[in-house]
Write an enzyme that holds these catalytic residues in place. Structure first.
Site, PDB file in Angstrom:
ATOM      1  N   HIS A 145      52.824  -5.306  49.495  1.00 49.00           N
ATOM      2  CA  HIS A 145      54.102  -6.029  49.615  1.00 49.00           C
ATOM      3  C   HIS A 145      54.091  -6.978  50.825  1.00 49.00           C
ATOM      4  O   HIS A 145      55.144  -7.280  51.381  1.00 49.00           O
ATOM      5  CB  HIS A 145      55.291  -5.069  49.733  1.00 49.00           C
ATOM      6  CG  HIS A 145      55.266  -3.949  48.743  1.00 49.00           C
ATOM      7  ND1 HIS A 145      55.908  -4.013  47.523  1.00 49.00           N
ATOM      8  CD2 HIS A 145      54.642  -2.751  48.774  1.00 49.00           C
ATOM      9  CE1 HIS A 145      55.697  -2.887  46.853  1.00 49.00           C
ATOM     10  NE2 HIS A 145      54.920  -2.101  47.582  1.00 49.00           N
ATOM     11  N   SER A 171      46.658 -33.315  61.963  1.00 52.93           N
ATOM     12  CA  SER A 171      47.864 -34.014  61.527  1.00 52.93           C
ATOM     13  C   SER A 171      47.886 -35.377  62.193  1.00 52.93           C
ATOM     14  O   SER A 171      47.473 -35.534  63.340  1.00 52.93           O
ATOM     15  CB  SER A 171      49.097 -33.211  61.937  1.00 52.93           C
ATOM     16  OG  SER A 171      50.221 -34.057  62.024  1.00 52.93           O
ATOM     17  N   GLU A 202      44.011 -24.998  50.811  1.00 51.25           N
ATOM     18  CA  GLU A 202      45.249 -25.347  50.100  1.00 51.25           C
ATOM     19  C   GLU A 202      44.921 -26.095  48.811  1.00 51.25           C
ATOM     20  O   GLU A 202      45.573 -25.905  47.776  1.00 51.25           O
ATOM     21  CB  GLU A 202      46.149 -26.199  50.997  1.00 51.25           C
ATOM     22  CG  GLU A 202      46.682 -25.433  52.205  1.00 51.25           C
ATOM     23  CD  GLU A 202      47.320 -26.368  53.213  1.00 51.25           C
ATOM     24  OE1 GLU A 202      48.455 -26.775  53.008  1.00 51.25           O
ATOM     25  OE2 GLU A 202      46.651 -26.703  54.220  1.00 51.25           O
ATOM     26  N   LYS A 223      48.120 -29.486  65.498  1.00 51.70           N
ATOM     27  CA  LYS A 223      47.863 -28.900  64.185  1.00 51.70           C
ATOM     28  C   LYS A 223      46.387 -28.798  63.837  1.00 51.70           C
ATOM     29  O   LYS A 223      45.601 -29.671  64.135  1.00 51.70           O
ATOM     30  CB  LYS A 223      48.561 -29.731  63.096  1.00 51.70           C
ATOM     31  CG  LYS A 223      50.065 -29.655  63.170  1.00 51.70           C
ATOM     32  CD  LYS A 223      50.569 -28.376  62.551  1.00 51.70           C
ATOM     33  CE  LYS A 223      50.477 -28.531  61.076  1.00 51.70           C
ATOM     34  NZ  LYS A 223      51.602 -28.074  60.330  1.00 51.70           N
TER      35      LYS A 223
END
Ligand code: ARG
Length: 460
Positions: A157, A278, A291, A284
């Site tokens: 979970h 970024s 992704e 970043k």
């Protein structure tokens, strides 16, 4: 322009509609397989007494000349204006050897030709994808070895569940990837049937030795029924399913990597070489490659669902709808190959942060160990669970964990707690207590690592 079937028609085809039906831009990938299948067909015709040895030799040599020309100048296929790869091959053959080339298509239909081509293609390409799966498993093995005895939390979970060896987590991905390899193997076996001899749908009237063709082309078996064969693309669906499943796997792996390398988890550091920055936020370090893997998995599932939808309404036999299979399968293949390569590169270069992981594995997720400790001292599990739960509730409210309790505190919860509790309630002790072969105990994990390394050298 004359095409393979213009004889029957009074007028030339509508150029735009003809272009719409063309598949050469996609099925040019089958060029080698079309040449291989055609050469075997010429030999089978020869064996059946349909072609003279002279014509057969000319055809076989002509096909090899086309192969050499295409290999020397692959852009030939882009310049060509043929309807499909089969028409391309026949035209190039006739241009080279003349009359004899026009005899090649005797007793044969493009319906079975495209089937044999695609089956040959998948049979030789699936092993490359399987090799890609092995490379990802190798990256898992490398991380498992790097991890040694380090511990981390496991999650159910997405909440901390129980401490496990970091190696156990990597080997869990490896175990799943081995199923993906098997699924690709199943798809390869399904493609491994020789369809020639089926004709357009009713079979062929020449005495074609289909066993000879199967042997020559390296197929294990011959298809059973000509009607079924002409409209059968189940093997494509199986391939797309194997791809979609493996992409789903890589997507879940991507999700783990994205989470575990985030500031919130900080269990691993992403290598600079596989991260992106970024344009605006200087701090970043983004996991773009993973992704993209996660994103492409959506497409792979769509391709499978789309193909099943295409097949479901078709009457028996060949229907042109089936031509759509190749664009889908090639895109699934390319995406999977790219995602396997990327996943391996990212996993291989992760740097673990054992201290962060151990810290995360040292908190209240040791509650099961507390219960097991009491069980070991004679308390029934249900009672022990209750006692441990009460300790957890108090500690949680106070914002503390088990390490903050001294013996007196422990004994306030139950007199069975003694000095040994301090040794029992650690991530290492929790892991060491796991005994079954699937478990995270150091012994079982060592055996699983050895087994995975053996598999890598000889997957099956
Ligand atoms: N390009 C076709 C395909 O991929 C080849 C078979 C064509 N057969 C036909 N009857 N039009 O399915």
């Amino acid at each position: 322009m004359a095409n393979l079937w213009s004889g029957r028609f009074d007028s030339a085809p509508n150029a735009e509609v003809f272009d719409f039906g063309k598949s050469l831009g996609v099925d040019k990938r089958l060029i080698d397989d079309d040449l291989t299948g055609s050469s075997a067909w010429a030999q089978a015709l020869s064996k059946a007494g349909v072609l003279t040895p002279t014509d057969t030799d000319a055809i076989v040599a002509g096909l090899e000349a086309v192969r050499a020309a295409v290999h020397a100048d692959p852009a030939m296929l882009d310049r060509a204006d043929d309807e499909d790869v089969h028409a391309f091959v026949e035209r190039e053959l006739v241009a080279r050897i003349g009359e004899a080339g026009k005899r090649l298509h005797t007793g044969r239909s493009r319906n079975e030709q495209v089937s044999v081509d695609f089956r040959l293609y998948l049979r030789r390409r699936i092993p490359m994808l399987q090799r890609g799966v092995v490379v990802v498993v190798e990256a898992m093995v490398a991380q498992a070895e790097l991890a040694g005895q380090a511990t981390m939390p496991s999650y159910t979970h997405l909440r901390r569940a129980q401490p496990v060896l970091v190696a156990h987590v990597w080997l869990s991905h490896a175990a799943a990837l081995r199923r993906d390899w098997d699924r690709l193997e199943t798809a390869r076996r399904e493609a491994d049937l020789m369809p020639l001899g089926s004709g357009a749908i009713a079979g062929t009237s020449y005495a074609i030795d289909t066993e000879f063709l199967a042997r020559t082309l390296g197929f294990s078996r011959v298809t059973l029924n000509s009607i079924d064969t002409s409209g059968d693309r189940d093997f494509v669906a199986s391939f797309l399913y194997a791809c979609a499943m493996c992409m789903t796997r890589l997507s879940r792996l991507a999700e783990d990597v994205i989470l575990f390398t985030s500031e919130e988890f900080g269990f691993f550091e992403l290598a600079d070489e596989v991260a992106t920055g970024s344009s605006l936020m200087p701090q970043k370090k983004n996991p773009d490659p993973m992704e993209l893997v996660r994103g492409k998995a959506g497409r792979a599932i769509g391709v499978l669902a789309g193909w099943l939808a295409t097949m479901k309404g078709l009457p028996l036999g060949y229907n042109k709808d089936l031509q759509e299979d190749k664009a889908l399968a090639f895109s699934a293949e390319d995406d999977l190959a790219g995602c396997l390569m990327t996943s391996a590169a990212v996993v291989r270069t992760l740097t673990p942060r054992p201290a962060v992981m151990r810290q995360a594995a040292s908190g209240l997720l040791l509650a099961t160990e507390v219960a097991d400790y009491l069980v070991g001292r004679g308390l029934p599990f249900r009672t022990a669970h209750e006692v441990s739960g009460k300790v957890v509730r108090d500690l949680y409210e106070a914002g503390r964990d088990f390490s903050s309790l001294d013996l007196q505190n422990w004994q306030r919860y139950h007199p069975l707690f003694e000095e040994g509790v301090f040794r029992a309630i650690t991530p290492e002790a929790a892991v060491a207590a796991r005994l079954t072969p699937q478990s995270t105990g150091p012994g079982p994990v060592e055996a699983a690592l050895a087994d995975t390394k053996r598999w890598v050298t000889k997957p099956a």
